[in-house]
Design a protein around this motif. Structure first.
Motif, PDB file in Angstrom:
ATOM      1  N   ALA A   1      73.892  70.079 135.386  1.00 59.26           N
ATOM      2  CA  ALA A   1      74.860  71.117 136.010  1.00 59.26           C
ATOM      3  C   ALA A   1      76.141  71.465 135.107  1.00 59.26           C
ATOM      4  CB  ALA A   1      75.640  70.103 137.117  1.00 59.26           C
ATOM      5  N   CYS A   2      76.190  70.729 134.039  1.00 63.07           N
ATOM      6  CA  CYS A   2      77.056  71.182 132.910  1.00 63.07           C
ATOM      7  C   CYS A   2      76.523  72.672 132.197  1.00 63.07           C
ATOM      8  CB  CYS A   2      77.198  70.104 131.929  1.00 63.07           C
ATOM      9  SG  CYS A   2      78.461  70.805 130.637  1.00 63.07           S
ATOM     10  N   LEU A   3      75.482  72.632 132.077  1.00 65.39           N
ATOM     11  CA  LEU A   3      74.683  73.714 131.543  1.00 65.39           C
ATOM     12  C   LEU A   3      74.748  74.952 132.488  1.00 65.39           C
ATOM     13  CD1 LEU A   3      72.993  75.222 129.468  1.00 65.39           C
ATOM     14  CD2 LEU A   3      70.991  74.507 130.669  1.00 65.39           C
ATOM     15  N   ARG A   4      74.641  74.775 133.770  1.00 68.24           N
ATOM     16  CA  ARG A   4      75.052  75.767 134.810  1.00 68.24           C
ATOM     17  C   ARG A   4      76.319  76.228 134.914  1.00 68.24           C
ATOM     18  NH1 ARG A   4      73.049  80.119 136.931  1.00 68.24           N
ATOM     19  NH2 ARG A   4      73.727  80.362 139.362  1.00 68.24           N
ATOM     20  N   LEU A   5      77.362  75.137 134.790  1.00 70.52           N
ATOM     21  CA  LEU A   5      78.971  75.548 134.655  1.00 70.52           C
ATOM     22  C   LEU A   5      78.893  76.488 133.612  1.00 70.52           C
ATOM     23  CD1 LEU A   5      81.708  75.386 135.592  1.00 70.52           C
ATOM     24  CD2 LEU A   5      81.743  73.156 134.278  1.00 70.52           C
ATOM     25  N   VAL A   6      78.421  76.271 132.394  1.00 71.02           N
ATOM     26  CA  VAL A   6      78.852  76.848 131.358  1.00 71.02           C
ATOM     27  C   VAL A   6      78.039  78.367 131.171  1.00 71.02           C
ATOM     28  CG1 VAL A   6      78.503  77.351 128.458  1.00 71.02           C
ATOM     29  CG2 VAL A   6      79.017  74.930 129.713  1.00 71.02           C
TER      30      VAL A   6
ATOM     31  N   VAL B   1      69.693  75.198 140.453  1.00 76.68           N
ATOM     32  CA  VAL B   1      69.277  74.089 139.618  1.00 76.68           C
ATOM     33  C   VAL B   1      68.504  73.606 140.249  1.00 76.68           C
ATOM     34  CG1 VAL B   1      69.848  72.064 138.386  1.00 76.68           C
ATOM     35  CG2 VAL B   1      71.374  73.976 138.261  1.00 76.68           C
ATOM     36  N   PRO B   2      67.025  73.141 139.999  1.00 74.20           N
ATOM     37  CA  PRO B   2      65.937  72.619 140.763  1.00 74.20           C
ATOM     38  C   PRO B   2      66.439  71.206 141.233  1.00 74.20           C
ATOM     39  CG  PRO B   2      64.945  73.940 138.969  1.00 74.20           C
ATOM     40  CD  PRO B   2      66.531  73.985 138.858  1.00 74.20           C
ATOM     41  N   GLY B   3      66.236  70.759 142.165  1.00 69.81           N
ATOM     42  CA  GLY B   3      66.475  69.428 142.574  1.00 69.81           C
ATOM     43  C   GLY B   3      67.665  69.205 143.246  1.00 69.81           C
TER      44      GLY B   3
ATOM     45  N   ARG C   1      79.408  67.650 140.641  1.00 68.96           N
ATOM     46  CA  ARG C   1      80.653  67.559 139.729  1.00 68.96           C
ATOM     47  C   ARG C   1      80.032  67.319 138.161  1.00 68.96           C
ATOM     48  NH1 ARG C   1      84.924  67.861 142.615  1.00 68.96           N
ATOM     49  NH2 ARG C   1      84.804  67.242 144.990  1.00 68.96           N
ATOM     50  N   PRO C   2      79.856  68.356 137.429  1.00 71.21           N
ATOM     51  CA  PRO C   2      79.204  68.153 136.040  1.00 71.21           C
ATOM     52  C   PRO C   2      80.009  67.180 135.066  1.00 71.21           C
ATOM     53  CG  PRO C   2      79.478  70.413 136.804  1.00 71.21           C
ATOM     54  CD  PRO C   2      80.118  69.847 137.651  1.00 71.21           C
ATOM     55  N   ILE C   3      81.460  67.348 135.269  1.00 69.81           N
ATOM     56  CA  ILE C   3      82.287  66.554 134.340  1.00 69.81           C
ATOM     57  C   ILE C   3      83.143  65.617 135.220  1.00 69.81           C
ATOM     58  CG2 ILE C   3      84.185  66.852 132.904  1.00 69.81           C
ATOM     59  CD1 ILE C   3      81.744  68.383 131.970  1.00 69.81           C
ATOM     60  N   ARG C   4      83.016  64.034 134.697  1.00 73.10           N
ATOM     61  CA  ARG C   4      83.744  63.218 135.214  1.00 73.10           C
ATOM     62  C   ARG C   4      84.456  62.280 133.926  1.00 73.10           C
ATOM     63  NH1 ARG C   4      78.803  60.951 138.886  1.00 73.10           N
ATOM     64  NH2 ARG C   4      78.839  62.722 140.234  1.00 73.10           N
TER      65      ARG C   4
ATOM     66  N   PRO D   1      79.820  59.362 120.820  1.00 75.62           N
ATOM     67  CA  PRO D   1      78.744  60.198 120.072  1.00 75.62           C
ATOM     68  C   PRO D   1      77.824  60.837 121.077  1.00 75.62           C
ATOM     69  CG  PRO D   1      79.152  58.522 118.685  1.00 75.62           C
ATOM     70  CD  PRO D   1      79.982  58.235 119.943  1.00 75.62           C
ATOM     71  N   SER D   2      77.268  60.062 122.152  1.00 75.16           N
ATOM     72  CA  SER D   2      76.425  60.615 123.040  1.00 75.16           C
ATOM     73  C   SER D   2      77.236  61.550 123.834  1.00 75.16           C
ATOM     74  CB  SER D   2      75.643  59.492 123.896  1.00 75.16           C
ATOM     75  OG  SER D   2      76.831  58.901 124.649  1.00 75.16           O
ATOM     76  N   ASP D   3      78.378  61.354 124.540  1.00 79.39           N
ATOM     77  CA  ASP D   3      79.151  62.477 125.278  1.00 79.39           C
ATOM     78  C   ASP D   3      79.253  63.938 124.270  1.00 79.39           C
ATOM     79  OD1 ASP D   3      79.571  60.505 127.438  1.00 79.39           O
ATOM     80  OD2 ASP D   3      81.415  59.905 126.415  1.00 79.39           O
ATOM     81  N   ARG D   4      79.785  63.599 123.198  1.00 80.71           N
ATOM     82  CA  ARG D   4      79.520  64.764 122.140  1.00 80.71           C
ATOM     83  C   ARG D   4      78.540  65.497 122.064  1.00 80.71           C
ATOM     84  NH1 ARG D   4      84.826  63.591 118.974  1.00 80.71           N
ATOM     85  NH2 ARG D   4      85.584  61.495 120.052  1.00 80.71           N
ATOM     86  N   ARG D   5      77.233  64.788 121.837  1.00 81.80           N
ATOM     87  CA  ARG D   5      75.967  65.726 121.938  1.00 81.80           C
ATOM     88  C   ARG D   5      75.674  66.307 123.159  1.00 81.80           C
ATOM     89  NH1 ARG D   5      74.697  60.752 119.052  1.00 81.80           N
ATOM     90  NH2 ARG D   5      73.875  59.709 120.955  1.00 81.80           N
ATOM     91  N   ALA D   6      75.909  65.411 124.344  1.00 83.33           N
ATOM     92  CA  ALA D   6      75.862  66.501 125.681  1.00 83.33           C
ATOM     93  C   ALA D   6      76.509  67.791 125.714  1.00 83.33           C
ATOM     94  CB  ALA D   6      76.319  65.456 126.870  1.00 83.33           C
ATOM     95  N   VAL D   7      77.712  67.722 125.365  1.00 87.67           N
ATOM     96  CA  VAL D   7      78.553  68.846 125.177  1.00 87.67           C
ATOM     97  C   VAL D   7      78.058  69.915 124.500  1.00 87.67           C
ATOM     98  CG1 VAL D   7      81.195  69.888 125.015  1.00 87.67           C
ATOM     99  CG2 VAL D   7      80.712  67.613 125.982  1.00 87.67           C
ATOM    100  N   ARG D   8      78.000  69.455 123.356  1.00 85.79           N
ATOM    101  CA  ARG D   8      77.555  70.416 122.149  1.00 85.79           C
ATOM    102  C   ARG D   8      76.029  71.114 122.677  1.00 85.79           C
ATOM    103  NH1 ARG D   8      78.979  70.939 116.978  1.00 85.79           N
ATOM    104  NH2 ARG D   8      79.968  68.918 116.893  1.00 85.79           N
ATOM    105  N   ALA D   9      75.086  70.144 123.237  1.00 87.82           N
ATOM    106  CA  ALA D   9      73.861  70.555 123.494  1.00 87.82           C
ATOM    107  C   ALA D   9      74.073  71.923 124.904  1.00 87.82           C
ATOM    108  CB  ALA D   9      72.990  69.588 123.917  1.00 87.82           C
ATOM    109  N   ALA D  10      74.867  71.560 125.674  1.00 86.25           N
ATOM    110  CA  ALA D  10      75.021  72.509 126.755  1.00 86.25           C
ATOM    111  C   ALA D  10      75.529  73.774 126.496  1.00 86.25           C
ATOM    112  CB  ALA D  10      75.912  71.597 127.810  1.00 86.25           C
ATOM    113  N   VAL D  11      76.514  73.566 125.515  1.00 87.36           N
ATOM    114  CA  VAL D  11      77.221  74.843 125.242  1.00 87.36           C
ATOM    115  C   VAL D  11      76.480  75.692 124.415  1.00 87.36           C
ATOM    116  CG1 VAL D  11      79.248  75.684 124.146  1.00 87.36           C
ATOM    117  CG2 VAL D  11      79.841  73.969 125.582  1.00 87.36           C
TER     118      VAL D  11
END
Length: 266
Positions: free
Chosen positions: A68-73, A46-48, A56-59, A101-111
């Motif tokens: 990092a979550c996208l990389r994990l998935v 992952v650049p940077g 740690r993608p998930i806290r 709602p923003s947390d849920r959008r982040a999970v949905r977008a990554a997966v």
């Protein structure tokens, strides 16, 4: 866990439990739960990313680093994709009840980006209840405490939905389980939810007892303290750390059940 499905139902799904410490998954091409640390070594593409230590993608059970979550998935899906090259048709992913709602959008977008398929979010305690064998559609209330490495959630479930919930985010856990301050906080949080139940439902909930899931369910001191404070049966689910992934897998295999539960995460 033996979750192999008949050939007619094995249609390219993945169930995914993104935890603070461990990520677990099971797909149509596998028969057992697989897991790996959620933390990723620095510099894995992952650049940077620097070399200051693991990323740690998930806290607290939420996406803290979308890249990092996208990389994990992506890493998970290397093993979860059907071996015959078929694309995944759906992903069932757990989220905490406390997720915004923003947390849920982040999970949905990554997966969705990694899996390129339909993504359904299910609140983790509800999935854990399904995985532990509870009838979540029963109109009589049941109580479930899900003890993860970064977040603990207590919920009341009836008629296929979580009707009340409370959460405690954890700053640290040890190999022995919850630290003393967190243990007492969990006990008080659980007692508070029990007090909030309508009087006409409280006796039934007490009679049904409290089911504890998640890796922390194996802490004997927690179970004893809850039993003493609440004066009701307290039981750890079989293989409690896998309750959520078992439930997500069952929901993948039983679309009618998945459609019948009214999780706010979907």
């Amino acid at each position: 866990m033996n979750a192999a499905a008949p050939a007619s139902t094995r249609r390219g799904y993945v169930a995914l439990d993104l935890g603070t410490a461990r990520t677990r998954w099971l797909s149509a091409s596998a028969c057992v739960v697989a897991d790996r640390p959620s933390a990723l070594p620095s510099g894995v593409g992952v650049p940077g990313w620097g070399s200051a230590g693991p990323v740690r993608p998930i806290r607290h059970g939420m996406v803290a680093d979308p890249g990092a979550c996208l990389r994990l998935v992506d890493l998970v899906l290397r093993d979860a994709r059907p071996p015959d090259g078929r694309p995944l048709e759906r992903a069932m992913v757990g989220v905490p009840v406390a997720a915004t709602p923003s947390d849920r959008r982040a999970v949905r977008a990554a997966v969705a980006e990694a899996a390129a398929c339909e993504v359904t979010l299910v609140e983790e305690p509800l999935a854990a209840a399904v995985g532990a064998g509870l009838d979540v559609t029963d109109p009589r209330p049941c109580l479930l405490l899900d003890v993860g490495a970064g977040i603990v959630e207590i919920v009341a479930i009836r008629d296929g939905a979580i009707t009340d919930a409370a959460a405690l985010q954890l700053s640290a856990t040890t190999g022995a389980g919850l630290l003393p301050y967190a243990l007492e906080g969990v006990v008080e949080m659980t007692a508070g939810l029990l007090r909030r139940l309508p009087a006409c439902l409280r006796a039934t909930a007490r009679g049904n007892g409290l089911l504890v899931t998640g890796g922390g369910a194996q802490q004997g001191q927690l179970l004893h303290r809850l039993h003493t404070a609440l004066r009701m049966p307290v039981t750890a689910a079989p293989h409690p750390a896998h309750a959520t992934i078992r439930g997500l897998t069952r929901l993948c295999l039983q679309p009618a059940l998945a459609a019948g539960i009214t999780a706010r995460g979907r």
